[in-house]
Design an enzyme around this catalytic site. Structure first.
Site, PDB file in Angstrom:
ATOM      1  N   HIS A  23       0.841  -1.196   0.000  1.00 56.37           N
ATOM      2  CA  HIS A  23       0.000   0.000   0.000  1.00 56.37           C
ATOM      3  C   HIS A  23       0.878   1.249   0.000  1.00 56.37           C
ATOM      4  O   HIS A  23       2.103   1.148   0.192  1.00 56.37           O
ATOM      5  CB  HIS A  23      -0.943   0.012   1.198  1.00 56.37           C
ATOM      6  CG  HIS A  23      -0.260  -0.096   2.518  1.00 56.37           C
ATOM      7  ND1 HIS A  23       0.449   0.929   3.080  1.00 56.37           N
ATOM      8  CD2 HIS A  23      -0.149  -1.122   3.389  1.00 56.37           C
ATOM      9  CE1 HIS A  23       0.940   0.546   4.230  1.00 56.37           C
ATOM     10  NE2 HIS A  23       0.607  -0.712   4.448  1.00 56.37           N
TER      11      HIS A  23
HETATM   12  P1  TYD Z   1      -1.658  -2.663   7.432  1.00 58.46           P
HETATM   13  O1  TYD Z   1      -1.234  -1.234   7.561  1.00 58.46           O
HETATM   14  O2  TYD Z   1      -2.263  -3.090   6.135  1.00 58.46           O
HETATM   15  O3  TYD Z   1      -0.416  -3.618   7.747  1.00 58.46           O
HETATM   16  P2  TYD Z   1       0.990  -3.802   6.970  1.00 58.46           P
HETATM   17  O4  TYD Z   1       1.185  -2.645   6.063  1.00 58.46           O
HETATM   18  O5  TYD Z   1       1.995  -3.843   8.056  1.00 58.46           O
HETATM   19  O6  TYD Z   1       0.944  -5.099   6.224  1.00 58.46           O
HETATM   20  O7  TYD Z   1      -2.641  -3.021   8.640  1.00 58.46           O
HETATM   21  C1  TYD Z   1      -3.108  -4.328   8.869  1.00 58.46           C
HETATM   22  C2  TYD Z   1      -4.370  -4.234   9.699  1.00 58.46           C
HETATM   23  O8  TYD Z   1      -4.113  -3.649  10.974  1.00 58.46           O
HETATM   24  C3  TYD Z   1      -5.456  -3.386   9.057  1.00 58.46           C
HETATM   25  O9  TYD Z   1      -6.703  -4.035   9.296  1.00 58.46           O
HETATM   26  C4  TYD Z   1      -5.434  -2.083   9.814  1.00 58.46           C
HETATM   27  C5  TYD Z   1      -4.918  -2.484  11.171  1.00 58.46           C
HETATM   28  N1  TYD Z   1      -4.092  -1.439  11.788  1.00 58.46           N
HETATM   29  C6  TYD Z   1      -4.576  -0.729  12.865  1.00 58.46           C
HETATM   30  O10 TYD Z   1      -5.716  -0.917  13.332  1.00 58.46           O
HETATM   31  N2  TYD Z   1      -3.778   0.237  13.436  1.00 58.46           N
HETATM   32  C7  TYD Z   1      -2.539   0.505  12.972  1.00 58.46           C
HETATM   33  O11 TYD Z   1      -1.815   1.387  13.524  1.00 58.46           O
HETATM   34  C8  TYD Z   1      -2.055  -0.239  11.843  1.00 58.46           C
HETATM   35  C9  TYD Z   1      -0.691   0.013  11.278  1.00 58.46           C
HETATM   36  C10 TYD Z   1      -2.861  -1.198  11.285  1.00 58.46           C
END
Ligand code: TYD
Length: 137
Positions: free
Chosen positions: A53
């Site tokens: 992302h």
């Molecule tokens: P995501 O940012 O997609 O994770 P990564 O980039 O590390 O693979 O987040 C994964 C899930 O966690 C998504 O459902 C959103 C949630 N999340 C939170 O609730 N708070 C946060 O601070 C973060 C980073 C993610």
């Protein structure tokens, strides 16, 4: 300067000590934004990928607190693979960079300092939508 070149590895202070090393991060001193959130990835299974992302406005600073992993940065034009494996180095990622994290070693811990609270509206999770927003599609 291209957008991807704004992302850079920054070295943090390291107090070497035979009893164990110490690194510290001071607000507004070592990180090029105000820290409003901290989160970490851990227990990442072998072969897993994270990220996939871009953020519209969020600044982030990523540290391999333990073990190692790669961050693939992509600004829609250029890609760069950065290997993180030292807890006194961090990778600054400016807004509007597509990123993927992979190649996690076993026991790796990825610490992320972020400039704002979690907000799903700040994400581009679709690569084509990201390219469109960058004006490349
Ligand atoms: P995501 O940012 O997609 O994770 P990564 O980039 O590390 O693979 O987040 C994964 C899930 O966690 C998504 O459902 C959103 C949630 N999340 C939170 O609730 N708070 C946060 O601070 C973060 C980073 C993610």
């Amino acid at each position: 300067m291209s957008r991807i070149d704004r992302c850079c590895i920054l070295e943090l202070p390291k107090i070497s000590d035979p009893r164990g090393n110490l690194t510290f991060i001071e607000a507004n001193r070592h990180i090029p934004f105000e820290i409003r959130r901290v989160y970490y990835l851990y227990d990442v299974p072998g072969g897993a990928e994270r990220g996939g992302h871009a953020h519209k406005t969020l600044h982030q600073f990523i540290i391999a607190m333990s073990g190692s992993f790669d961050v693939v940065l992509d600004d829609g034009r250029q890609k760069k693979r950065v290997h993180l494996n030292r807890s006194y180095y961090g990778l600054y990622i400016c807004p509007m960079i597509w990123r993927e994290l992979d190649n996690f070693s076993s026991g790796a811990v990825c610490l992320v300092l972020a400039s704002d609270l979690y907000d799903e509206n700040d994400y581009y999770r679709d690569y084509d939508a990201y390219l469109t927003a960058r004006g490349y599609k």
